[in-house]
Design a protein around this motif. Structure first.
Motif, short mmCIF file in Angstrom:
data_model
loop_
_atom_site.label_atom_id
_atom_site.label_comp_id
_atom_site.label_asym_id
_atom_site.label_seq_id
_atom_site.Cartn_x
_atom_site.Cartn_y
_atom_site.Cartn_z
N ALA A 1 58.34 26.93 26.62
CA ALA A 1 59.12 25.55 26.30
C ALA A 1 58.31 24.98 25.23
O ALA A 1 58.93 24.42 24.37
N ASP A 2 57.10 25.39 24.78
CA ASP A 2 56.44 24.96 23.36
C ASP A 2 57.19 25.83 22.39
O ASP A 2 57.24 25.37 21.13
N ASP A 3 57.39 27.15 22.59
CA ASP A 3 57.92 28.09 21.64
C ASP A 3 59.18 27.60 21.21
O ASP A 3 59.54 28.05 20.05
N GLY B 1 45.81 28.48 28.60
CA GLY B 1 46.01 27.47 29.87
C GLY B 1 47.26 27.59 30.57
O GLY B 1 47.26 27.83 31.89
N HIS B 2 48.43 27.75 29.94
CA HIS B 2 49.92 27.98 30.71
C HIS B 2 49.61 29.44 31.21
O HIS B 2 50.43 29.33 32.38
N ALA B 3 49.02 30.24 30.73
CA ALA B 3 49.34 31.64 31.19
C ALA B 3 48.40 31.63 32.27
O ALA B 3 48.88 32.23 33.50
N VAL C 1 57.63 26.31 35.20
CA VAL C 1 56.15 27.01 34.84
C VAL C 1 55.52 26.11 33.96
O VAL C 1 54.26 25.76 34.19
N HIS C 2 55.80 25.80 32.85
CA HIS C 2 55.17 25.07 31.65
C HIS C 2 54.83 23.72 32.30
O HIS C 2 53.78 23.22 31.83
N LEU C 3 56.02 22.82 32.74
CA LEU C 3 55.83 21.43 32.99
C LEU C 3 54.62 21.28 34.16
O LEU C 3 54.05 20.20 33.99
N ALA D 1 51.16 19.36 19.16
CA ALA D 1 50.34 20.03 20.18
C ALA D 1 50.85 19.32 21.60
O ALA D 1 50.76 18.33 21.94
N LEU D 2 51.71 20.22 22.22
CA LEU D 2 52.18 19.34 23.47
C LEU D 2 51.74 20.10 24.73
O LEU D 2 52.54 19.92 25.88
N ALA D 3 50.80 20.70 24.81
CA ALA D 3 50.62 21.42 26.07
C ALA D 3 49.07 22.12 26.11
O ALA D 3 48.52 22.10 25.11
N TRP D 4 48.72 22.43 27.39
CA TRP D 4 47.79 23.27 27.43
C TRP D 4 48.03 24.60 26.27
O TRP D 4 49.30 24.92 26.04
N MET E 1 45.14 14.88 29.60
CA MET E 1 45.61 14.35 28.24
C MET E 1 46.95 14.22 27.99
O MET E 1 47.59 13.65 27.03
N HIS E 2 47.71 14.73 28.97
CA HIS E 2 49.43 14.86 29.13
C HIS E 2 49.98 13.61 30.03
O HIS E 2 51.05 13.49 30.11
N ALA E 3 48.91 12.88 30.41
CA ALA E 3 49.40 11.68 31.38
C ALA E 3 48.28 10.56 31.28
O ALA E 3 47.87 10.08 32.36
N TRP F 1 59.45 15.84 27.44
CA TRP F 1 59.41 16.34 28.80
C TRP F 1 58.10 16.70 29.04
O TRP F 1 57.64 17.17 30.12
N HIS F 2 57.03 16.91 28.13
CA HIS F 2 55.89 17.56 27.92
C HIS F 2 54.69 16.43 28.48
O HIS F 2 53.65 16.98 28.70
N TYR F 3 55.20 15.36 28.85
CA TYR F 3 54.14 14.08 28.92
C TYR F 3 54.50 13.21 29.38
O TYR F 3 55.81 12.93 29.74
N GLY G 1 52.18 23.02 34.56
CA GLY G 1 50.66 23.06 33.90
C GLY G 1 50.62 21.74 32.82
O GLY G 1 49.50 21.42 33.02
N ASP G 2 51.57 21.27 32.23
CA ASP G 2 51.23 19.96 31.36
C ASP G 2 51.09 18.98 32.17
O ASP G 2 50.05 18.15 31.84
N GLU G 3 51.58 18.83 33.24
CA GLU G 3 51.25 17.72 34.02
C GLU G 3 49.91 17.40 34.78
O GLU G 3 49.36 16.39 34.92
ZN LIG Z 1 54.01 21.32 26.84
#
Ligand SMILES: [Zn+2]
Length: 292
Positions: free
Chosen positions: A69-71, A30-32, A139-141, A23-26, A149-151, A86-88, A143-145
């Motif tokens: 990026a997750d897909d 959340g990303h959308a 766009v993805h990163l 699990a690497l992201a919203w 929980m990603h930082a 790159w996701h965290y 969101g992750d940042e």
């Molecule tokens: Zn991610």
């Protein structure tokens, strides 16, 4: 951090490798949301540039490419492996003072990757394909940042190893249903933040974006340097303790009370990510982009 648990409730089960994936992201919602909010605040030039770059995508919008990026985990495993860090970013020294050399070796963290992809996106001399992928990463990163929980600074893989029993009417997709028994989902704190807090609002993308899109015009902002991007991550990190995101080491049962308590914070992060993403894209692609 080595993130272990797979939780992609809005993705078809066949696209997910199962409970040992990452699990690497919203989650996609959340990303959308971040992408949709940003799309609404692009200037006309940036909107046109985005349309050119995303032409040919199945859903040629920022929301539509927000989880690309997750897909990659499924569509291009080699590339996903090469970009998984790159996701965290994780503050290895405790606290929330990230150190690029210590916490982002070789630039392989969310802030380092975002910095590089922004540069590629803004460079008209780069091939269109490279700039297209850079846009999708940006766009993805972003969101992750902004997902706390990603930082973080703990040693539990961003909450993936903080196990939680969540009582919720939100049923997971088929692949995770074995973990959902009598209305209780066996999951972890990372997944709660990735998905359940936002999903429990019960709104579809467009309606949710309407509800969160409360800002007026998004002011132009200059290109943030690596230090500013790192400070964005620190901002996420500081929220973890300031808001008591961890329910306590002996409190691994939660229900709607936790989701309701933290939904305003999660939504505020999505709003901020959407605003900053719009500013980044207007800066890189819009009417005031440096190369115009
Ligand atoms: Zn991610």
């Amino acid at each position: 951090m080595s993130i272990r648990t797979c939780f992609r409730p809005l993705i078809a089960a066949l696209l997910c490798l199962g409970a040992t994936s990452a699990a690497l992201a919203w989650a996609p919602l959340g990303h959308a949301l971040v992408g949709e909010l940003a799309q609404r605040h692009l200037d006309s030039k940036a909107r046109a540039e985005v349309a050119i770059l995303l032409a040919g995508e199945p859903t040629p919008t920022l929301a539509g490419v927000a989880s690309w990026a997750d897909d990659l985990r499924n569509t291009d495993p080699e590339r996903f492996k090469a970009t998984s860090r790159w996701h965290y970013v994780n503050a290895k020294g405790g606290g929330c003072d990230f150190d690029l050399a210590r916490d982002c070796p070789d630039g392989d963290c969310v802030t380092g990757a975002l910095d590089r992809q922004l540069t590629i996106l803004a460079d008209r001399k780069q091939p269109l394909e490279a700039r297209r992928d850079a846009l999708k990463f940006v766009v993805h990163l972003v969101g992750d940042e902004h997902q706390p929980m990603h930082a973080g600074n703990r040693t539990d893989s961003g909450g993936n190893r903080f196990q939680v029993s969540l009582r919720t009417p939100l049923q997971p997709e088929a692949y995770a249903r074995k973990s959902y028994v009598d209305g209780v989902m066996a999951t972890n704190l990372h997944s709660v933040w990735d998905y359940y807090i936002l999903a429990s609002r019960g709104l579809v993308l467009g309606d949710y974006a309407d509800a969160l899109d409360t800002s007026a015009a998004t002011p132009f902002a200059p290109r943030p340097d690596a230090g500013v991007l790192l400070e964005w991550a620190a901002g996420s990190c500081r929220l973890i303790d300031a808001h008591g995101v961890y329910p306590g080491d002996d409190q691994h049962k939660m229900d709607h009370v936790y989701l309701d308590k933290f939904r305003p914070l999660a939504e505020a992060r999505v709003q901020l990510a959407g605003k900053r993403l719009a500013q980044l894209l207007n800066q890189a692609l819009g009417a005031q982009a440096p190369s115009h």
